[in-house]
Design an enzyme around this catalytic site. Structure first.
Site, mmCIF file in Angstrom:
data_model
loop_
_atom_site.group_PDB
_atom_site.id
_atom_site.type_symbol
_atom_site.label_atom_id
_atom_site.label_comp_id
_atom_site.label_asym_id
_atom_site.label_seq_id
_atom_site.Cartn_x
_atom_site.Cartn_y
_atom_site.Cartn_z
ATOM 1 N N GLY A 197 0.813 -1.207 0.000
ATOM 2 C CA GLY A 197 0.000 0.000 0.000
ATOM 3 C C GLY A 197 0.845 1.256 0.000
ATOM 4 N N SER A 198 0.434 2.238 0.773
ATOM 5 C CA SER A 198 1.061 3.564 0.695
ATOM 6 C C SER A 198 2.499 3.604 1.186
ATOM 7 C CB SER A 198 0.219 4.582 1.475
ATOM 8 O OG SER A 198 -1.009 4.817 0.808
ATOM 9 N N THR A 199 2.935 2.602 1.958
ATOM 10 C CA THR A 199 4.356 2.591 2.329
ATOM 11 C C THR A 199 5.242 2.424 1.091
ATOM 12 O OG1 THR A 199 4.266 0.203 2.778
ATOM 13 C CG2 THR A 199 3.906 1.683 4.643
#
Length: 526
Positions: free
Chosen positions: A252-254
């Site tokens: 995801g956003s990591t």
């Protein structure tokens, strides 16, 4: 001469001398795995005329049922194990009973003083021969086991040594000791914080990885649920599995750290470059949107701080599949890190030429279409903390052989991005905590930075995403100006506070504070 040789061969006995298994120590000298003397109880059924009576007396002394012991004593043979590796006090109670046909045998036993705190890292050995089966016990089996010796002795038919007979001894070479990078005090603090986070969110499981940025040394690696290697009754595979290195998830956003760093490194943008962010991006039947409120125009720093999917997709499209893939590989995705633990998963990263021409670049830019481990993501952030240099993670700092010779582990390293790009990224990661989605990751007295991640959980057995469960993560660096450690937190299927910002970030905050205090890192100037 032939008969003399046969006679000698009948009298010679080759007896194996077991080697002492090496001890495993943490970085501060605490014993994590040690071999102690124990006592095994065995019986000669041929010497027992009343097996039922002996079984009733023996069973409560060895913690087994009378029926089980009676069945053992009824076997047609001269040797049967009754109880393996008893404590001396327990064996003494059996001795005091003075039962016919019951005997005792000294036997080494592997003991794990820290129990479940380090169970999934240290692993365990097989009870009957002390061969490593899991964790470091398995990975370093050759070093720990040593080399057995041999006793060559001439005995008479009754087993007595013949005076002036053949006799020679080849001593066993003791196994090597392992000195780990792990700090038990940090491991304990990380476990307490993760346990509290799981209870608060109702997650089914979780992992925390703490790495020293400059060296790749693992200071802590915690997985829950866990197990006690001293008591393996009713053990389940879920408890043994070291999720931080075996379980994969979509980051995801990591993942945006890699996309943005690649865009900076290739000179496509600077932190101050401003982009017009659309309301949505539609590609065929797929709609990409942002889930945070932000201005219509964002700098690249603002894209990271607000975790803008759309802004990151624009950067990914600028890069294109091939360049994005190259940087993902550089940061360690799609390949095993080479950590000294068994069962490490390489993750999933398909070659760029196999990516679809529609949504693959967009989805991959924001952490879909790629699967990683918690350790791999921790290493990606450690690379940014280490001024752009990736260093191989490792648990063993040095191996000390039976003669006391110490061999230090020298991890591999490689440059991924420039020092300039790494420092620019750290400024952006700090903005995530100070102004953006990671505010709950703040650490009192220290400037830190990191990134939240929340993705739908992929159900591999069904081949589809869950409608209810997510994987929530937060990965960050502390202190941000000159990072000493990276802390990665992953929560599996949290039911409350089910996002990286609200579920995982507070765990990061608690762990990072404890680690910085344990390492003696002074607070940042106000």
């Amino acid at each position: 001469e032939e008969y003399a040789a046969r006679g000698l061969d009948q009298r010679l006995r080759h007896e194996t001398l077991a080697a002492d298994r090496g001890t495993i120590f943490d970085a501060e000298g605490r014993e994590l795995a040690v071999t102690v003397d124990s006592v095994t109880v065995y019986a000669n059924p041929r010497e027992i005329s009343q097996p039922e009576v002996v079984a009733r007396l023996l069973a409560p002394l060895v913690g087994r049922s009378p029926e089980t012991v009676a069945e053992l004593l009824a076997t047609d043979g001269s040797f049967v194990y009754v109880a393996r590796q008893l404590e001396r006090a327990d064996a003494d109670r059996v001795r005091e009973a003075d039962l016919p046909g019951v005997y005792f045998l000294p036997e080494p036993k592997r003991v794990y003083p820290t129990g479940p705190l380090t169970g999934q890292l240290i692993g365990f050995v097989r009870p009957d021969d002390n061969v490593g089966l899991e964790g470091l016990e398995h990975f370093y089996e050759e070093e720990l086991a040593g080399i057995p010796g041999e006793l060559l002795v001439e005995r008479d038919p009754s087993g007595k040594t013949i005076p002036q007979g053949e006799y020679s001894v080849t001593p066993a070479e003791p196994g090597s000791d392992l000195v780990l990078t792990l700090r038990t005090s940090i491991q304990f603090a990380a476990e307490q914080a993760l346990r509290a986070g799981i209870e608060r969110t109702g997650a089914s499981a979780g992992s925390v990885v703490v790495l020293e940025v400059a060296t790749g040394a693992v200071l802590a690696m915690v997985n829950l649920p866990n197990f006690d290697p001293n008591d393996r009754h009713d053990l389940t595979p879920d408890q043994v599995r070291n999720r931080a290195v075996t379980d994969v998830f979509e980051p995801g956003s990591t993942q945006k750290l890699i996309t943005v760093a690649a865009a900076l490194e290739t000179g496509l943008v600077t932190p101050e470059t401003t982009l017009e962010i659309p309301e949505r991006i539609e590609i065929l039947d797929t709609v990409f949107e942002d889930f945070t409120v932000h201005p219509e125009r964002l700098t690249v720093t603002g894209i990271v701080a607000h975790s803008s999917n759309l802004g990151t997709i624009l950067l990914g499209e600028m890069l294109g599949a091939q360049r994005l893939h190259e940087y993902m590989v550089g940061f360690g995705q799609g390949r095993a890190s080479g950590i000294d633990l068994p069962g490490e998963a390489p993750g999933v990263l398909r070659p760029s030429e196999e990516w679809c021409v529609t949504t693959c670049v967009a989805g991959t830019s924001i952490g879909y279409h790629v699967s990683v481990t918690a350790l791999q993501m921790a290493m990606a952030y450690a690379t940014i903390g280490n001024d752009g240099v990736w260093v191989q993670p490792h648990l063993v700092a040095e191996v000390v052989d039976g003669r006391g010779v110490r061999t230090a582990v020298e991890p591999a390293s490689r440059r991924v991005v420039s020092t300039r790009t790494a420092r620019q990224m750290r400024v952006m990661l700090e903005a995530v905590v100070e102004q953006g989605t990671g505010s709950l990751a703040s650490v009192e007295g220290y400037r830190v930075g990191g990134k939240t991640g929340t993705t739908k959980k992929y159900l591999s057995d069904l081949g589809e995403y869950s409608d209810e469960d997510v994987v929530a993560s937060f990965i960050g660096l502390a202190p941000i100006e000159n990072p000493r450690v990276v802390v990665a937190v992953v929560l599996d299927a949290p039911q409350e506070s089910a996002s990286g910002g609200s579920g995982a970030a507070p765990v990061f905050s608690a762990v990072a504070l404890a680690v910085l205090h344990q390492l003696g890192v002074p607070p940042d100037a106000p």
